[in-house]
Structures are given as C-alpha cells and as structure tokens.
Scaffold this active site. Sequence first.
Site, PDB file in Angstrom:
ATOM      1  N   GLU A  69      -2.358  -5.339  -4.365  1.00 46.72           N
ATOM      2  CA  GLU A  69      -2.992  -5.025  -3.083  1.00 46.72           C
ATOM      3  C   GLU A  69      -4.373  -5.692  -2.975  1.00 46.72           C
ATOM      4  OE1 GLU A  69      -3.147  -0.913  -0.555  1.00 46.72           O
ATOM      5  OE2 GLU A  69      -4.065  -0.902  -2.527  1.00 46.72           O
ATOM      6  N   ASN A 124      26.059 -21.697  -8.537  1.00 48.41           N
ATOM      7  CA  ASN A 124      26.876 -22.879  -8.802  1.00 48.41           C
ATOM      8  C   ASN A 124      26.483 -24.032  -7.892  1.00 48.41           C
ATOM      9  OD1 ASN A 124      28.784 -22.821 -10.906  1.00 48.41           O
ATOM     10  ND2 ASN A 124      29.996 -21.290  -9.835  1.00 48.41           N
ATOM     11  N   HIS A 174       0.832  -1.205   0.000  1.00 47.94           N
ATOM     12  CA  HIS A 174       0.000   0.000   0.000  1.00 47.94           C
ATOM     13  C   HIS A 174       0.873   1.265   0.000  1.00 47.94           C
ATOM     14  CE1 HIS A 174      -3.635   2.362   0.746  1.00 47.94           C
ATOM     15  NE2 HIS A 174      -2.948   3.035   1.644  1.00 47.94           N
TER      16      HIS A 174
END
Length: 693
Positions: free
Chosen positions: A68, A427, A46
């Site tokens: 929202e 990796n 918000h």
Amino acid sequence: MGQSEYLEVFIDESQEHLQTLNDHLMQLEKAPEDISIVGEIFRSAHTLKGMGATMGFEDLAHLTHNLENVLDLIRHEQMSVTSHVMDVVFESVDDLEEMITDIAGGGDGSRDVNETVQKLEALQNKDQEKAAASETAAAAVDSPQKPMQEQTAVQESYDEYERTVLKQSYEQGYNPYKIEITLDEQTMLKAARVYMIFDVLEQVGDIIKSTPPADDLEDENFEFSFVITVISSVEQEELKQRVLKVSEITNVSVEVVNVEEPVPEAESTSPSNAEEPAESAPAKKDEQKESAKSDKSEKHSGGSKKGSELNKTIRVNIDRLDVLMNLFEELVIDRGRLEQISSELNNNELSETVERMSRISGDLQEIILNMRMMPVDQVFNRFPRMVRSLSKELGKNVNLEISGAETELDRTIIDEIGDPLVHLIRNSIDHGIEQPDVREAAGKPAQGNVHLSAYHSGNNVFIEIEDDGNGIDKEKVIKKSLENGVVNEEDLEKMNDQQIFGLMFASGFSTAQEITDISGRGVGLDVVRNTFETLGGNITVNSVYGEGSLFSVQLPLTLSIIDVMLVEIGKEKYGVPLTAIVETAIVNKNEVYSAHAQKVIDFRGNVIPLVFLNEIFEVPDRESAKGNEYYSLVIVSKGDKIAGLVVDSLIGQHDVVLKSLGSYLSNVFAISGATILGDGQVALILDSNALIK
C-alpha cells in the site's frame, strides 16, 4: 460470533480483491500514466489489509501495508511505474495469493515475506528523496491557501438549503452541532469506524452534512479527520462522550452552529481565486446544494438505496445448488410421467392442470439452470497475468487477446476446465510462439499473438486457443507416432491432417526437443483430452507449419436438463438434442442415390449424406418398416457440416434429464448419456457431432 464463521466470506472476498489487483495491475502496465487505475488498486489493497488484520493474519496485513505504501507513492506521482516496480508489485500479489490459498486449505496464512517486504521498502527508500522534494514543492505552492483549508475544517460552510434546515430545527428546540473527529493514524478500517460514528449519532439525532461527503467517507477517500453536522436534543458534552465510546478515535471537538450567521460569500473564495468569473460561484453553490441534499437523503433513509443494491446478490454454496438441481431432475421425470398419464386418460381438467404445471416447472427449470451458469471470464481472467510471467521467463514478447469472456457455462464445467486451458496456453507460448529474433527472421512481427476466444454454437460452447507461432511439424508427429507404436503406416495413409495432429493426444506423446517445467507439447495432452471428454466435450487441433496452431475445445452448455427430439429405431427410443437439429423431413426412398460409396440426398439444393442409425447401433429392423417407401430424417448440423439421420419414426419434443452412463460405459460411440422417460423406459441420448465426419 467467532472469527471462524467469517472465514468463508473472508476467503471469497479476498480472492475477488486479488483478482481485481491482478486485472488493474495489468491495465496499469499498459497505461502507466492513468492514475485512476492506481486508485482502484490502492482501494483493493487497503481493503485486503484491513480484512487480514481483522482476521488476525499478520503476515498478510504486513505485506499489504508495505504494498500500500508503494501504491501510495505512485498514486501521488512520487514514483514512476517502471517494469521493475511492476515486477516487485506482482511478486507481492503472488505472495498474497499463496497466503490466501493456504488459508483456504485450512492453514494459518503464515509465510516468510521478508524478502518481498525488503524489495518494497527498497522501492520506497529509492524514491524517498524524490517524494520529499515533491512534498516540499507542494507545501510551497499550497502555503497561501493552507490557513484557509484549516479554517474550513473548523468553520464549516453551509449553503442556503442546509442553513434553512438548521434554522428550522433550532426553532423546534433542537441543537445544531458541528463535530470534528480525528481517527487514530493506525486505524485499519476507517470506513468501519465512520459507520459506527454515524450509527451512534443517528441514535440521538439527524445528520445534515458531512465533509468529506458520505461516499468519500465510505470509500476511505480522506486522511484521518472529518466533520459532521448534526441536529440533536442532547447536550454538547453527552454527544462528545457518545462519539468517544467508539474505539480508535484520538480527538473529538463539538461546537454549536450559529444559525443566525448569514451565508458568507467569502468562504467559497480566497485572495488567490478572487479573480474567478462570477458565474462560477452559483455553479459551486448548486453543486454543494445537490451534494447536501444527497447526503441528507442518504442518511435519513439509512442508505436504503445503496443497501438494496448490495442485497441483490447473496453467496450460495454450490452444493446447495446441486441438491436443488437433483430434486428438480426428479420433478422433470415425474412431470413427463404425468403428461403421459394425462394423454392416456383424456381428462380435460387433468390435462389443463398438467399443462399449467408444465409451464410453471419450465420457468422454474430456466431459473435453476441460469443460477448455475457463470461467465467463462471466471477462468479467463487468470490468464493475462500468467502470460506476462511466462513471456518474461522465456524472453518472448507475447500479446494475449481475449474475446467472448461473457459466454456462460455451467458452474460444474467451469470448475473443471481451468487447469486444462492453462496447459494449452502454456504449450502455445512455450512451443508455439518463437523468440523475437526468429520471428523477425521469418518476416513476422517480433510480438507473438495468442487469441483465446469462447462462443456459443447450439447446445455447446466452443473455446479456441489460436497462436501465430511456428505451428506443428506434421512429419515429426508422424515419425514420433510410428516410433511409439501409436499408429501403423496403413492407418496413417487413411488419416487427414486433423486426425494426424490428434495423435498428439496419445499418452506420453511429445515432439519437444527439450523438456521444460513449463510444458512439453504432447506431455499431458492426454490428460487434457480426458478431462474434456469426461465433461462430455472433445478437443481438436489444426495447424499450418510456420503459421500457427488452433486448439478447439467443444463443451456442453450444461450437464443436466436438455431439450431433445425423441425418435424410434426398431423397438428402441433415442433422443437427439434439439440444438443440433436443423429440421425434420420425410423423403421418398427413390430420392436417395449413392456417391463415393455414401448414400446421399439432394435436399433444398444441398447434397446431404445419410446416416442409418439402425446400422450404427445394430438395431433390428421392424417388420412394419420393411415395406415403407419413405425415410424419416432428422437433419443435424456440426458447424457448417450437415447430415441426415435416418430413423423409423419421430415421436416429439421432450425435456429430459441427461444422466451419465457411468465409467463402465464411458466410451460408447455417438452416445452422450441416457434419460428416463415418463413410462419408465430408458432412452439413449445421441451425440450427433460424433456422427458427422
């Protein structure tokens, strides 16, 4: 003041909110039933929406608005937290991050978010029927109490304390008013409007109470209406007009409070809860009284306590800290010169002044260094989200454990280590952790583990990345090294396992069977090593084939001012970092004996190898030292390994400014930098870790 002046603040705060979103979303995925986490996520989204709309970034505000809406459904338990929902929400956050990155790079933050918005809207539509059913059920349950709630919104209740304040104010000629205010439903920054309304009212009176309480209003924990009770000397209509001057207000209702009306007992109860124990009423009344006192105190003091807390931190550009550090480094050099002059002149008053200045500058030095220190959490907090995405992409089940995130490093180093660590973790996941079925076939749990840790050790910080995957095939490394001409067979015979694994850091080296866009173990590891070495650090790797690998990165705590023990070798001066020193000693040459072609001593029950620095650095012996029967030793450590550095003499402890030798002298063995002493001489700073094998 133009919006461009707020852009830097907007970018910083947006990045903080995005990190909060990522952190709490990861928590929510692990604990989908914890609605309190959703509240934190909703508040960040918000706030981000409001900031984006205020700054004119429409795509950002539009996407966040739809995000929202989904979070609101989850918050009101009208949507379940499933893997699909989390994927869409994370995709939205990725788009937000891309927009913020574009804005930070000078762009306008525009991005085609239609696809993501459609996914969010599909989630809302999918749960629309469920949401409607929940609302209907809630309305049916709440219907007996709804008239009471509406009545409470119009007729505010006051406890004895608040009513006494209103009555006394009325007797002194002030009018008590109850003001009900409704904000426009399209209001982006409700908290800002509330603040403006409070500011307007406090100009002509004092606020006694607000419903909801002030904290909830500041956190926007209300719909669009709220009630404020205020005492003022102005007329009712003037008060209303003042409030209406604030934009995005749809309705204002002002009523005079009847101070003679007794405290109604029924207001706190209703037919539905009349059976509650009698003792609950005083408890509620005390709670209201404390809340009222808190609200009144906060508003009369102008929120001074909260304001003081907010003002404890300020944002400072890192360039300013760099300038401050450079100036202080010059001060340290001059301080060393003053200390030397003072000792030569032997003047008591001068000595006392210099000592006092040294103490003060020492305190100042600690403050400046601490200002530049930041927890490695600044880097680590991006990895849980990255590991989640990679795990899904590769079809692996990976758990990331983080420890020591509070360990602090110099800001300059923190800024540089992010990308190399990303490569190492990629990796570990891509080529270290096996597929779940392969792990189970090998008798391992289906879920692989990657442990990322950081800890202090002396004047260094160690960052370790450990996985319980397949490990590194030493024979493949040897074969590939010989094929690429990285090493010959004669050198290989002299190498231990750690040195063989270190061959992976050669340029272009890789044992991967397939090249992926995620990583190739070996591809890019030379860049990783170069980055760490440029920062004055190093990287090592250990592995047991079939069990896992451990990449260990050693970094200096800071790149600027350090404590050293100055020593003399021939006519040259060197500095040994104090954090690496165990102790100093003087031993008789007769106590030195040879073992495996290495000079050693028996010191405090331990066999310690000796390192003759005059041989390492090819420094001619002093004539006066040739007939000396004793060795001056500096005992240094590296982890659990110890060695004795043989020097001609010990000078003493000094604070020095560590300067790089520059790119031309970047690969000098066992030298980490140089410093300028008080008499103008240059002393080289030893890297004791390089001297201990």
